[in-house]
Design a protein around this motif. Sequence first.
Motif, PDB file in Angstrom:
ATOM      1  N   LEU A   1       1.395  -1.433   0.093  1.00 36.60           N
ATOM      2  CA  LEU A   1       0.166  -0.166  -0.047  1.00 36.60           C
ATOM      3  C   LEU A   1       0.681   1.249  -0.036  1.00 36.60           C
ATOM      4  CD1 LEU A   1      -2.782   0.925   0.074  1.00 36.60           C
ATOM      5  CD2 LEU A   1      -2.848   1.467   2.788  1.00 36.60           C
ATOM      6  N   GLN A   2       0.449   2.124  -0.615  1.00 38.08           N
ATOM      7  CA  GLN A   2       1.151   3.926  -0.551  1.00 38.08           C
ATOM      8  C   GLN A   2       0.321   4.950  -0.126  1.00 38.08           C
ATOM      9  OE1 GLN A   2       5.034   2.882  -4.361  1.00 38.08           O
ATOM     10  NE2 GLN A   2       2.958   3.531  -4.662  1.00 38.08           N
ATOM     11  N   ILE A   3       0.629   5.326   0.618  1.00 34.08           N
ATOM     12  CA  ILE A   3      -0.407   6.582   1.231  1.00 34.08           C
ATOM     13  C   ILE A   3       0.415   7.856   0.446  1.00 34.08           C
ATOM     14  CG2 ILE A   3      -0.973   8.139   2.637  1.00 34.08           C
ATOM     15  CD1 ILE A   3      -1.396   5.532   4.758  1.00 34.08           C
ATOM     16  N   VAL A   4      -0.345   8.541  -0.346  1.00 38.94           N
ATOM     17  CA  VAL A   4       0.624  10.276  -0.806  1.00 38.94           C
ATOM     18  C   VAL A   4      -0.488  11.310   0.088  1.00 38.94           C
ATOM     19  CG1 VAL A   4       0.795  11.259  -2.801  1.00 38.94           C
ATOM     20  CG2 VAL A   4       0.919   9.183  -2.694  1.00 38.94           C
ATOM     21  N   VAL A   5      -0.180  12.065   0.579  1.00 34.62           N
ATOM     22  CA  VAL A   5      -0.046  13.312   0.766  1.00 34.62           C
ATOM     23  C   VAL A   5       0.600  14.580   0.359  1.00 34.62           C
ATOM     24  CG1 VAL A   5      -1.282  14.811   3.081  1.00 34.62           C
ATOM     25  CG2 VAL A   5      -1.301  12.481   3.324  1.00 34.62           C
ATOM     26  N   ALA A   6      -0.133  15.676  -0.185  1.00 29.98           N
ATOM     27  CA  ALA A   6       0.756  16.581  -0.506  1.00 29.98           C
ATOM     28  C   ALA A   6       2.406  16.690  -0.828  1.00 29.98           C
ATOM     29  CB  ALA A   6       0.985  17.958   1.207  1.00 29.98           C
ATOM     30  N   PHE A   7       2.096  15.980  -2.534  1.00 32.22           N
ATOM     31  CA  PHE A   7       3.401  15.711  -3.836  1.00 32.22           C
ATOM     32  C   PHE A   7       2.953  15.340  -4.783  1.00 32.22           C
ATOM     33  CE2 PHE A   7       6.278  11.658  -4.677  1.00 32.22           C
ATOM     34  CZ  PHE A   7       7.296  12.688  -4.104  1.00 32.22           C
ATOM     35  N   ARG A   8       3.439  15.301  -5.549  1.00 35.18           N
ATOM     36  CA  ARG A   8       3.306  16.018  -6.666  1.00 35.18           C
ATOM     37  C   ARG A   8       2.532  14.349  -7.563  1.00 35.18           C
ATOM     38  NH1 ARG A   8       9.824  15.086  -7.463  1.00 35.18           N
ATOM     39  NH2 ARG A   8      10.146  13.514  -9.042  1.00 35.18           N
ATOM     40  N   MET A   9       2.860  14.379  -9.064  1.00 29.27           N
ATOM     41  CA  MET A   9       2.038  13.770  -9.554  1.00 29.27           C
ATOM     42  C   MET A   9       2.444  12.193  -9.002  1.00 29.27           C
ATOM     43  SD  MET A   9      -0.054  14.200 -13.304  1.00 29.27           S
ATOM     44  CE  MET A   9      -0.858  12.397 -14.080  1.00 29.27           C
ATOM     45  N   LEU A  10       1.558  10.827  -9.363  1.00 27.44           N
ATOM     46  CA  LEU A  10       3.169  10.374  -9.943  1.00 27.44           C
ATOM     47  C   LEU A  10       2.448   9.246 -10.677  1.00 27.44           C
ATOM     48  CD1 LEU A  10       2.670   8.288  -6.269  1.00 27.44           C
ATOM     49  CD2 LEU A  10       3.687  10.305  -6.644  1.00 27.44           C
ATOM     50  N   PRO A  11       3.597   8.861 -11.657  1.00 28.30           N
ATOM     51  CA  PRO A  11       3.667   8.009 -13.164  1.00 28.30           C
ATOM     52  C   PRO A  11       3.306   6.670 -12.476  1.00 28.30           C
ATOM     53  CG  PRO A  11       5.815   7.204 -12.208  1.00 28.30           C
ATOM     54  CD  PRO A  11       4.480   9.050 -11.319  1.00 28.30           C
ATOM     55  N   GLU A  12       1.471   5.827 -13.884  1.00 27.06           N
ATOM     56  CA  GLU A  12       0.920   4.354 -13.282  1.00 27.06           C
ATOM     57  C   GLU A  12       1.920   3.886 -12.547  1.00 27.06           C
ATOM     58  OE1 GLU A  12      -1.845   1.528 -15.767  1.00 27.06           O
ATOM     59  OE2 GLU A  12      -0.408   3.263 -16.664  1.00 27.06           O
ATOM     60  N   VAL A  13       3.849   3.397 -13.695  1.00 22.56           N
ATOM     61  CA  VAL A  13       4.650   2.289 -12.637  1.00 22.56           C
ATOM     62  C   VAL A  13       4.784   2.284 -11.531  1.00 22.56           C
ATOM     63  CG1 VAL A  13       6.393   3.623 -13.237  1.00 22.56           C
ATOM     64  CG2 VAL A  13       6.280   1.467 -13.369  1.00 22.56           C
ATOM     65  N   VAL A  14       3.916   3.575 -10.537  1.00 26.61           N
ATOM     66  CA  VAL A  14       4.968   3.841  -9.151  1.00 26.61           C
ATOM     67  C   VAL A  14       3.009   4.001  -8.331  1.00 26.61           C
ATOM     68  CG1 VAL A  14       5.056   5.219  -7.727  1.00 26.61           C
ATOM     69  CG2 VAL A  14       6.261   5.635  -9.196  1.00 26.61           C
ATOM     70  N   TRP A  15       2.802   4.096  -8.864  1.00 26.20           N
ATOM     71  CA  TRP A  15       0.929   4.461  -8.121  1.00 26.20           C
ATOM     72  C   TRP A  15       0.122   3.319  -8.242  1.00 26.20           C
ATOM     73  CZ3 TRP A  15      -2.792   3.557 -11.108  1.00 26.20           C
ATOM     74  CH2 TRP A  15      -3.288   3.842 -12.324  1.00 26.20           C
ATOM     75  N   ASP A  16       0.750   2.319  -9.328  1.00 24.23           N
ATOM     76  CA  ASP A  16       0.095   1.276  -9.576  1.00 24.23           C
ATOM     77  C   ASP A  16       0.898  -0.066  -9.342  1.00 24.23           C
ATOM     78  OD1 ASP A  16      -2.408  -0.425 -11.018  1.00 24.23           O
ATOM     79  OD2 ASP A  16      -1.601  -1.178 -12.170  1.00 24.23           O
ATOM     80  N   MET A  17       2.074  -0.185  -8.449  1.00 23.96           N
ATOM     81  CA  MET A  17       2.390  -1.000  -7.236  1.00 23.96           C
ATOM     82  C   MET A  17       2.619  -1.751  -6.638  1.00 23.96           C
ATOM     83  SD  MET A  17       6.798  -0.393  -6.974  1.00 23.96           S
ATOM     84  CE  MET A  17       6.917   0.497  -8.468  1.00 23.96           C
ATOM     85  N   PRO A  18       1.593  -1.471  -6.381  1.00 23.81           N
ATOM     86  CA  PRO A  18       1.218  -2.390  -5.043  1.00 23.81           C
ATOM     87  C   PRO A  18       0.497  -2.460  -4.674  1.00 23.81           C
ATOM     88  CG  PRO A  18       1.471   0.593  -4.416  1.00 23.81           C
ATOM     89  CD  PRO A  18       1.504   0.186  -5.512  1.00 23.81           C
ATOM     90  N   GLU A  19       0.095  -4.023  -4.460  1.00 19.63           N
ATOM     91  CA  GLU A  19      -1.365  -4.852  -4.409  1.00 19.63           C
ATOM     92  C   GLU A  19      -2.311  -4.154  -4.273  1.00 19.63           C
ATOM     93  OE1 GLU A  19      -2.406  -9.543  -1.745  1.00 19.63           O
ATOM     94  OE2 GLU A  19      -1.152  -8.297  -1.634  1.00 19.63           O
ATOM     95  N   TYR A  20      -2.599  -3.367  -3.296  1.00 18.88           N
ATOM     96  CA  TYR A  20      -3.739  -2.214  -2.647  1.00 18.88           C
ATOM     97  C   TYR A  20      -3.930  -1.423  -3.028  1.00 18.88           C
ATOM     98  CZ  TYR A  20      -3.491  -7.232   0.667  1.00 18.88           C
ATOM     99  OH  TYR A  20      -3.581  -8.106   1.439  1.00 18.88           O
ATOM    100  N   GLY A  21      -2.922  -1.011  -4.183  1.00 17.46           N
ATOM    101  CA  GLY A  21      -2.711   0.529  -4.800  1.00 17.46           C
ATOM    102  C   GLY A  21      -2.524   1.815  -3.574  1.00 17.46           C
ATOM    103  N   THR A  22      -2.627   2.943  -4.150  1.00 21.11           N
ATOM    104  CA  THR A  22      -1.917   4.265  -3.238  1.00 21.11           C
ATOM    105  C   THR A  22      -3.113   4.812  -3.969  1.00 21.11           C
ATOM    106  OG1 THR A  22       0.271   3.484  -4.954  1.00 21.11           O
ATOM    107  CG2 THR A  22      -0.317   6.492  -4.531  1.00 21.11           C
ATOM    108  N   PHE A  23      -3.159   5.679  -2.145  1.00 23.59           N
ATOM    109  CA  PHE A  23      -4.477   6.121  -2.024  1.00 23.59           C
ATOM    110  C   PHE A  23      -4.006   7.600  -1.899  1.00 23.59           C
ATOM    111  CE2 PHE A  23      -4.867   5.158   2.845  1.00 23.59           C
ATOM    112  CZ  PHE A  23      -4.729   5.931   3.114  1.00 23.59           C
ATOM    113  N   ASN A  24      -4.609   8.847  -2.154  1.00 22.30           N
ATOM    114  CA  ASN A  24      -4.208  10.436  -1.599  1.00 22.30           C
ATOM    115  C   ASN A  24      -5.209  11.108  -0.943  1.00 22.30           C
ATOM    116  OD1 ASN A  24      -4.506  13.161  -2.254  1.00 22.30           O
ATOM    117  ND2 ASN A  24      -2.509  12.853  -3.056  1.00 22.30           N
ATOM    118  N   VAL A  25      -3.908  11.824  -0.391  1.00 22.27           N
ATOM    119  CA  VAL A  25      -4.990  12.873   1.592  1.00 22.27           C
ATOM    120  C   VAL A  25      -5.196  14.036  -0.164  1.00 22.27           C
ATOM    121  CG1 VAL A  25      -5.884  13.846   3.855  1.00 22.27           C
ATOM    122  CG2 VAL A  25      -4.783  11.263   3.399  1.00 22.27           C
TER     123      VAL A  25
END
Length: 329
Positions: A87-111
Amino acid sequence: MKKEDLRIVYMGTPEFAVETLQALLDNGYNIVAVVTQPDKPVGRHGSVLQPSAVKQLAVSKGIPVLQPEKMKDPEFVQALRGYNANLQIVVAFRMLPEVVWDMPEYGTFNVHAALLPQYRGAAPINWAVINGETRTGVTTFFLDKDIDTGKVIMQLPFDILETYNVEDVYDGLMHLGAEICIKTLDKIIEADGHPEAIPQCRLMTSGEALLPAPKIFKETCRIDWTKSEKQIYDFIRGLSPYPGAWTTLVSPQGKETVLKIFRAERKGMEHGKCCFGNTGRLIKGKCLEVTIADGSTLILHDVQLAGKKRMTASDFMNGIRDIEDYRVI
């Protein structure tokens, strides 16, 4: 699923993201790595490198830190994959490419610091205040290929009082962001990694216009004195204390100087008086006022001349002779 089953990579940079990272650590979540912006050069000659607020906390807790220049860099992607996060969590960061946000099994969520789908973009807090909103909030959503368009997991509202400036809303949403992150993780754990998430189109009412939140530049911050008193008042507080709304102060001799306005007060139009045709005129009395195109006046409280420190309007008036011969444009 148990809390211990999650291996989390956390991505963020500014102080806003520190509150959430601290909440994750306080609640015993396993943060296997942190991704943040590269250190920024500071000082007169840029010879000192300043780590981000998120990096400082991560280092103090012994958490590995990755600082890629480019998110698609193969070395970074390989290093990120090596942490085996689910799982990845994003807070106040930059735009991620698909190769990064799609990497974890449970996805990436943003606040995100707004109630999506409203105020997608880089500056949602500023634009909510500038537009005179009385309510905003925080949203968690799963990232997809577009900016702030993914399926929504949770939302929590936050009321914006008319006296609030951006700093007040920022602080409120910073704490609320930490709260919603923990609640979102609870949902993810309860759903074995796959919580219900709602497409943003289902959160819109028929005919609703979407208000964007684009990045703010210097020219964005210039005050338009032809707008209404309420619009100008909201504009000033929507940019205070940073980056600050500004106008051009013109002397009787025609010299122009940038004047930032950090705090103002609505006065309205006094009975029997109006200022039509005198837009931008300064009025000196018990307080400093400026006339607006709709015939009302706005009281100024805190200002800053170019090259000077922030000061009260009283000190500003005392430092300029014949101030009523000046105008703002």
